[in-house]
Every structure is written in structure tokens, then in C-alpha cells.
Design a protein around this motif. Sequence first.
Motif, PDB file in Angstrom:
ATOM      1  N   SER A  72       0.830  -1.210   0.000  1.00  0.00           N
ATOM      2  CA  SER A  72       0.000   0.000   0.000  1.00  0.00           C
ATOM      3  C   SER A  72       0.861   1.256   0.000  1.00  0.00           C
ATOM      4  O   SER A  72       0.490   2.270  -0.600  1.00  0.00           O
ATOM      5  N   ALA A  73       2.023   1.190   0.641  1.00  0.00           N
ATOM      6  CA  ALA A  73       2.923   2.351   0.663  1.00  0.00           C
ATOM      7  C   ALA A  73       3.419   2.682  -0.743  1.00  0.00           C
ATOM      8  O   ALA A  73       3.506   3.855  -1.130  1.00  0.00           O
ATOM      9  N   VAL A  74       3.742   1.658  -1.513  1.00  0.00           N
ATOM     10  CA  VAL A  74       4.215   1.870  -2.886  1.00  0.00           C
ATOM     11  C   VAL A  74       3.082   2.407  -3.751  1.00  0.00           C
ATOM     12  O   VAL A  74       3.279   3.319  -4.571  1.00  0.00           O
ATOM     13  N   LYS A  75       1.887   1.856  -3.594  1.00  0.00           N
ATOM     14  CA  LYS A  75       0.738   2.342  -4.354  1.00  0.00           C
ATOM     15  C   LYS A  75       0.437   3.805  -4.024  1.00  0.00           C
ATOM     16  O   LYS A  75       0.097   4.591  -4.910  1.00  0.00           O
ATOM     17  N   GLU A  76       0.552   4.163  -2.752  1.00  0.00           N
ATOM     18  CA  GLU A  76       0.319   5.543  -2.352  1.00  0.00           C
ATOM     19  C   GLU A  76       1.341   6.478  -2.982  1.00  0.00           C
ATOM     20  O   GLU A  76       0.988   7.555  -3.484  1.00  0.00           O
ATOM     21  N   LEU A  77       2.593   6.069  -2.991  1.00  0.00           N
ATOM     22  CA  LEU A  77       3.651   6.916  -3.536  1.00  0.00           C
ATOM     23  C   LEU A  77       3.559   7.022  -5.060  1.00  0.00           C
ATOM     24  O   LEU A  77       4.010   8.015  -5.637  1.00  0.00           O
ATOM     25  N   ARG A  78       2.987   6.022  -5.708  1.00  0.00           N
ATOM     26  CA  ARG A  78       2.849   6.061  -7.164  1.00  0.00           C
ATOM     27  C   ARG A  78       1.796   7.053  -7.626  1.00  0.00           C
ATOM     28  O   ARG A  78       1.687   7.336  -8.827  1.00  0.00           O
ATOM     29  N   ALA A 132      16.128   5.230   4.677  1.00  0.00           N
ATOM     30  CA  ALA A 132      14.722   4.821   4.714  1.00  0.00           C
ATOM     31  C   ALA A 132      13.919   5.475   3.590  1.00  0.00           C
ATOM     32  O   ALA A 132      13.073   4.832   2.954  1.00  0.00           O
ATOM     33  N   CYS A 133      14.177   6.756   3.346  1.00  0.00           N
ATOM     34  CA  CYS A 133      13.475   7.449   2.259  1.00  0.00           C
ATOM     35  C   CYS A 133      13.832   6.842   0.906  1.00  0.00           C
ATOM     36  O   CYS A 133      12.959   6.613   0.055  1.00  0.00           O
ATOM     37  N   LEU A 134      15.117   6.582   0.712  1.00  0.00           N
ATOM     38  CA  LEU A 134      15.541   5.983  -0.551  1.00  0.00           C
ATOM     39  C   LEU A 134      14.955   4.590  -0.732  1.00  0.00           C
ATOM     40  O   LEU A 134      14.647   4.181  -1.852  1.00  0.00           O
ATOM     41  N   CYS A 135      14.783   3.860   0.350  1.00  0.00           N
ATOM     42  CA  CYS A 135      14.290   2.491   0.273  1.00  0.00           C
ATOM     43  C   CYS A 135      12.890   2.441  -0.345  1.00  0.00           C
ATOM     44  O   CYS A 135      12.628   1.637  -1.247  1.00  0.00           O
ATOM     45  N   ILE A 136      11.996   3.288   0.123  1.00  0.00           N
ATOM     46  CA  ILE A 136      10.641   3.273  -0.425  1.00  0.00           C
ATOM     47  C   ILE A 136      10.600   3.839  -1.837  1.00  0.00           C
ATOM     48  O   ILE A 136       9.819   3.396  -2.689  1.00  0.00           O
ATOM     49  N   ILE A 137      11.454   4.830  -2.121  1.00  0.00           N
ATOM     50  CA  ILE A 137      11.521   5.380  -3.477  1.00  0.00           C
ATOM     51  C   ILE A 137      12.027   4.321  -4.452  1.00  0.00           C
ATOM     52  O   ILE A 137      11.543   4.204  -5.584  1.00  0.00           O
ATOM     53  N   VAL A 138      13.004   3.523  -4.034  1.00  0.00           N
ATOM     54  CA  VAL A 138      13.528   2.439  -4.872  1.00  0.00           C
ATOM     55  C   VAL A 138      12.419   1.442  -5.198  1.00  0.00           C
ATOM     56  O   VAL A 138      12.254   1.025  -6.353  1.00  0.00           O
TER      57      VAL A 138
END
Length: 386
Positions: A72-78, A132-138
Amino acid sequence: MTTISPTRVSMYDFLYQDTQPMISLLADTAKLSLPQVQLALGSSLQAIVTALLAYQELNQGSVVSKKLFSRSAVKELRKYNSMNFATIDATLYYRNDVIETVFGNSARITEASEYIATQIQATTSQVQTLLACLCIIVLRELAILVDYSKLDNEEVEKWFDLQPQFLSKQRFAVSLPDDSTALVTDLATTPPVFDPYWYKLMNFEPKLGTQTQDMQQATPNYLKAIGRVGDTSPEGQHDDMLVFAQMPAIALPHQRWLLQLAKICDIYLSRKRLRITSEPLEAPTRPLVSLGFMDTNKDNTPTTTSEKPIEYDKPRPLWKDPALVLTILVIAVLGALALLKYQIKQSNSVVPTTEAVLEQKASEQRVQQDVAIVKIDEENSATNGH
């Protein structure tokens, strides 16, 4: 024949170039200077990519797709199509959950942050925020590539298996050959040499030497397999065929999905989607693959996605649609005929109408004359009677 750099399918190379436009935003978020972030970027991405490889080795490609790329975190960021304070706020909200999932435990996160902090003379807390920020962006960026390239679980598995060769010492040790001019632009921002320390920290053992280069790329069999003709076709017919360029210490199988992935990575990097700007009113279009033939010769072999560089869908001009043009012409001719028929009918109906009016007026005039004659006769009879 058009060549594309093998580094377009390297997660490490792609992510290093992809994140360059947002260095200043990362620096502001982690309270670091620009030089510190620039130095820490390579090591941070090495740590994240290695952690992902270890996760994939333990859980396989299907779990990577379901548990990481579909979070869900990736979907939110997309939902965001550029980098700004709103995007980074969403990143900060989900960062801890994502990095703990990827790295496996907090001890590894702390050790990785301490290792990078000593390199850039920063605090562990600052580096951990950056990591941590880079991890979710990756995860967001890789999930987009998988989605755009339509990779299934098996292809995701193979894509991960290719990554260690891009991190090998041999890859960074050799220089480019003299005839590799096409690669110079692609490798202009080559990331820092990979540090084997990350393999030890993540308890990951790379499997090198298992990939073989498909040397059939210039043979009739290979051309046939990807929808091209043999070597007997006229000279210049294959100038636009997409293949991987040769690169020292790198061996890639030439599956069409891998070439498709490489081209989509190339398009994605050219857009610089992570540049710092306000959110656009409309999301950029998705890269789509055209299945049309590149050459003019006729061949019955099936068309494939690797046959033509990926293009964006463009609406076809109306005047180039023969069916639409023919329909318009038929409607115009029928309309003209109907109008002509109506005018002829109207002109024919005017004559009898005029004649009828004249005849009616003549009849009325004769009746009036007869009445007058009768009155005169009656007066004469009265006079004679007297």
C-alpha cells in the motif's frame, strides 16, 4: 541495428541515475549537505539493492511482486508524478515499515547507517533517514518498471538473478572497448564501484557466471525468432533492430521482455520523473510498445515487442483514415443528390400552381360580367311594362 546499453537493466545503474534530480530534496529531508548526499547515494543504493537481492533469494520473485511492489505504501507513492514536499511527506510516513521489511531487522539498518555515516561524517540518525526514504523510493521505481514492462513473476525472478554481474569487480575493473561509442552516453554517470561489504552484511552470496551471452543476435535464426528476416534481405533493412550492445563482464540473454525492459528504463530516465517540481495536472502517458514491422519487406513471422523502439501512442490523423474519408465522401454525394432532387421538384410545382391561379381569376371575371348583363335586362323590361 540499434544498440542499447546493458546497464539499462541494471537496478543499481538505473537507480543511481534516476535519483540524481532529487539530491537536494533528500539533503533537506535528512538535514545533510549536498556533497554528503552525493557521496552517500552510491553506498545507500548498494545497501538497498543488496537487501532486495537477499530478500528475493529467500522469498522468490512472486513474493517480491506481491509483498514489496504491491504494498500500500508503494501504491500511495505512485500517485505522485514528481518530487516535492507532498511526495516526501508520504515517503517519510511509510519509510520505517518499508525499510524494516526490506532489510529484515533493525540491527542491519543500524549497522548500514553507521557504516555510511563514517564515510560522509554524519550522524547515524541522519543517514538512517536518508536510507529509509531511498528504500521506499527504490521500491516505487522498480514497481513502475515491472508494471510498465508487464513482467510476470518468473521474469521478475530472472531480472533479479541478472543483477550480481552488474555489481561484480570485473564489471568496474575493465575499460570500455574502442568500438563502444554507443555506450559512452549511457555510462556517463556510472555509479561508484560496488562495496562487497554489503554482501556480508546482508548475508548474500552472489551467483556469478551462470548467465550466457546469446550470440545468435546477428544470425538468421535469431532474426527469425524476433520477427525479422534472414541475412538475404536488402542492405539497410535491419538498421532499426534493437539489440543489447556488447559490454565487458556482462552477459545477457536476449529475451524480448529484457529488451523491452531496457527500452522502458531508457524512456523513464529521459523523462527525469524525480525532478523537484509541482505535481503536473495530468500524469505522463505510459510507455507503450508498437508491434509494427520496422522494414518494408514482407515476412510471415510474428511481430514481437523487441522489433521496434518503444513509442508513445499518438492519435491517428482523421484524414489518414480511409474508412472515415470514404464515409464522408458518400455522405456528401448523397446530400448533394438529395438537395438537387428537392430543387427540381420545387421548380416543377411552381408552373401548375400559377396556371391554376390565372384560371381562377378568369372564371371570376366571367361571372361578374354575366351578373351585370342580367341587371341591365331587368331594367329594360320594367320600362317597357310601363
